[in-house]
Design an enzyme around this catalytic site. Sequence first.
Site, PDB file in Angstrom:
ATOM      1  CD  GLU A   1      -2.946   0.968   2.392  1.00  0.00           C
ATOM      2  OE1 GLU A   1      -2.868   0.013   3.197  1.00  0.00           O
ATOM      3  OE2 GLU A   1      -3.891   1.769   2.377  1.00  0.00           O
TER       4      GLU A   1
ATOM      5  CG  ASN B   1      -9.586  -1.656   1.732  1.00  0.00           C
ATOM      6  OD1 ASN B   1      -9.212  -2.811   1.899  1.00  0.00           O
ATOM      7  ND2 ASN B   1      -9.412  -0.713   2.650  1.00  0.00           N
ATOM      8  CD  GLU B   2     -10.324  -2.480   6.317  1.00  0.00           C
ATOM      9  OE1 GLU B   2     -10.317  -1.376   6.910  1.00  0.00           O
ATOM     10  OE2 GLU B   2      -9.612  -3.446   6.664  1.00  0.00           O
TER      11      GLU B   2
ATOM     12  CE1 TYR C   1      -3.506  -6.115   8.977  1.00  0.00           C
ATOM     13  CE2 TYR C   1      -5.788  -5.451   8.724  1.00  0.00           C
ATOM     14  CZ  TYR C   1      -4.492  -5.491   8.248  1.00  0.00           C
ATOM     15  OH  TYR C   1      -4.178  -4.912   7.042  1.00  0.00           O
TER      16      TYR C   1
ATOM     17  CD  GLU D   1      -6.105  -4.644   4.206  1.00  0.00           C
ATOM     18  OE1 GLU D   1      -6.005  -4.283   5.408  1.00  0.00           O
ATOM     19  OE2 GLU D   1      -6.498  -3.899   3.301  1.00  0.00           O
TER      20      GLU D   1
ATOM     21  CD  GLN E   1       0.304  -2.478   3.773  1.00  0.00           C
ATOM     22  OE1 GLN E   1       1.081  -1.846   3.079  1.00  0.00           O
ATOM     23  NE2 GLN E   1      -0.862  -1.974   4.176  1.00  0.00           N
TER      24      GLN E   1
HETATM   25  O1  AHR Z   1      -3.017  -2.551   6.193  1.00  0.00           O
HETATM   26  C1  AHR Z   1      -3.310  -1.334   6.797  1.00  0.00           C
HETATM   27  C2  AHR Z   1      -4.768  -0.953   6.717  1.00  0.00           C
HETATM   28  O2  AHR Z   1      -5.538  -1.836   7.468  1.00  0.00           O
HETATM   29  C3  AHR Z   1      -5.410  -0.999   5.346  1.00  0.00           C
HETATM   30  O3  AHR Z   1      -5.176   0.147   4.611  1.00  0.00           O
HETATM   31  C4  AHR Z   1      -6.855  -1.126   5.679  1.00  0.00           C
HETATM   32  O4  AHR Z   1      -7.578  -1.795   4.667  1.00  0.00           O
HETATM   33  C5  AHR Z   1      -6.867  -1.871   6.994  1.00  0.00           C
HETATM   34  O5  AHR Z   1      -7.688  -1.309   7.928  1.00  0.00           O
END
Ligand code: AHR
Length: 512
Positions: free
Chosen positions: A29, A176-177, A252, A308, A357
């Site tokens: 990103e 995204n999201e 995450y 992600e 990432q």
């Molecule tokens: O990876 C960092 C961020 O985490 C991304 O931009 C977003 O999609 C997520 O909340």
Amino acid sequence: MSGKHVNGVIDLDVTGPKISRHLYGHFAEHLGRCIYGGFWVGEDSKIPHEGGIRRDVVEALRTLRIPNLRWPGGCFADEYHWRDGVGPRAARPRMVNSHWGDVVEDNSFGTHEFMALCDLLGAEPYVNGNVGSGTVREMSEWVEYLTREGDSPMASLRSSHGREKPWRVPFWGIGNEPWGCGGRMKADAYADLAHQYATYLRDHGENTLYRIAAGARDDDYSWTESLMKSIGCVTCPESPQSPYQAISFHYYTIPVPRDTVGSALEFSADDYYATMIQARRIDEIIRRHGDVMDIYDPQKSIGLVLDEWGTWHGVEPETNPGFLYQQNTMRDALVASVHFDAFHAHADRLVMANIAQTVNVLQAMVLTDPENNTLVLTPTYHVFAMNVGHHDALSLPVHITSRAADRNVNGVQLDTVSISASRKGENALVSLTNLDADDAVLVDLDLRGGAVVECHGRILTADSTRSHNTFESPEEVVVRDFDVASDASRYGTSVRLEIPAHSYVTVQVALA
Ligand code: AHR
């Protein structure tokens, strides 16, 4: 020995679904130093580069055989306007990257640079379009710019920028999201938009897009349900074809509650186990998104994409909080290895996953020195490297016959041993993780249904769960050879491994 012991059986001749190599995908990103200073140094840099792309980073990553790279975000994707990033660099407009550090983005890394990066890495591009602040026309024209041959307006624009031939772009993300940074929408509102956008994401010439609708956060199964419902009957002959081929979600490994992120390096045993409880949740979360999808799509024609995932710790001291730069320890490596076991177990529905990432951001593979031609390979990098043999292999179910390797973590039972296996031709690969911070575990595996010629073990471990690599000491955590005792048994071959605390082991099995 601690008395921890696991017994299991692997039938080498009973294969399950293919483990797509795309489960080992990546994400880059415009965030902190992932693109700028990570991948991209520019054509005037003294750091060795190929057309502005850092050579040392590309060389290190080629070992991982990155199958696909997602770009330009993340949250950034929903404020990115692709036309600002094509044409002569000096003439490209600037913008503010308000999500990540509020810094000025000069658009010097754009579409052509990304496609060149994918070429160098040997990765397939996964482009994520802007739904949050873009338009249907803008996204549709980006696809045309990238993939159409001949004399269309966008193909001509591309040619005028020096690239005559279209590229191949297999993967396309529709925002995204959308429940958060991508527009704060309700699931049904986004589902309608996804249909609208997908309609105008055309297949030009030979290029066929695999369209990925933006999905849930964590365990929000109702989001997945809304998207699946909106498709209608996926398999009924009379129903229209699904506008998108896959649905994503993000997960995450973050402590609960989320605002308590701790240090990547300074953590207690309690913190370590809390991280592992969170990491192990991935298995249930994939399964339950899949259960919802099964109701509408029992034939599993719609893919599930985890685009992600990874650990999210506090940033390193004295770094920009908006840059999400964190160190990476043995703890992170083990989070990765148990994720891969879960991915392998759900390979019938999970078709792609992208670590967040690749460089300098969150759970990165490599950390670069911005000023010099040096980089650090993280413990997570080594797990990806050790698992290359699983790419596109057939999964092999692992049957645990007895297990004495649990740990009670504040009332929650943590299974501290995780195993998965796969087979490709005459090679099998077995992955074994011991999450226990202090105790070794003895693992006895019966390999049946194949003539084992040789077993070769490798181990990733270190003095402590906090061990990590730095520019000053880049080899604190490295892969070494590992002894595996194997013997002919009544059923085939029995393999015995004594896996040290906080370790990741692979066994490469050569078959006759
Ligand atoms: O990876 C960092 C961020 O985490 C991304 O931009 C977003 O999609 C997520 O909340």
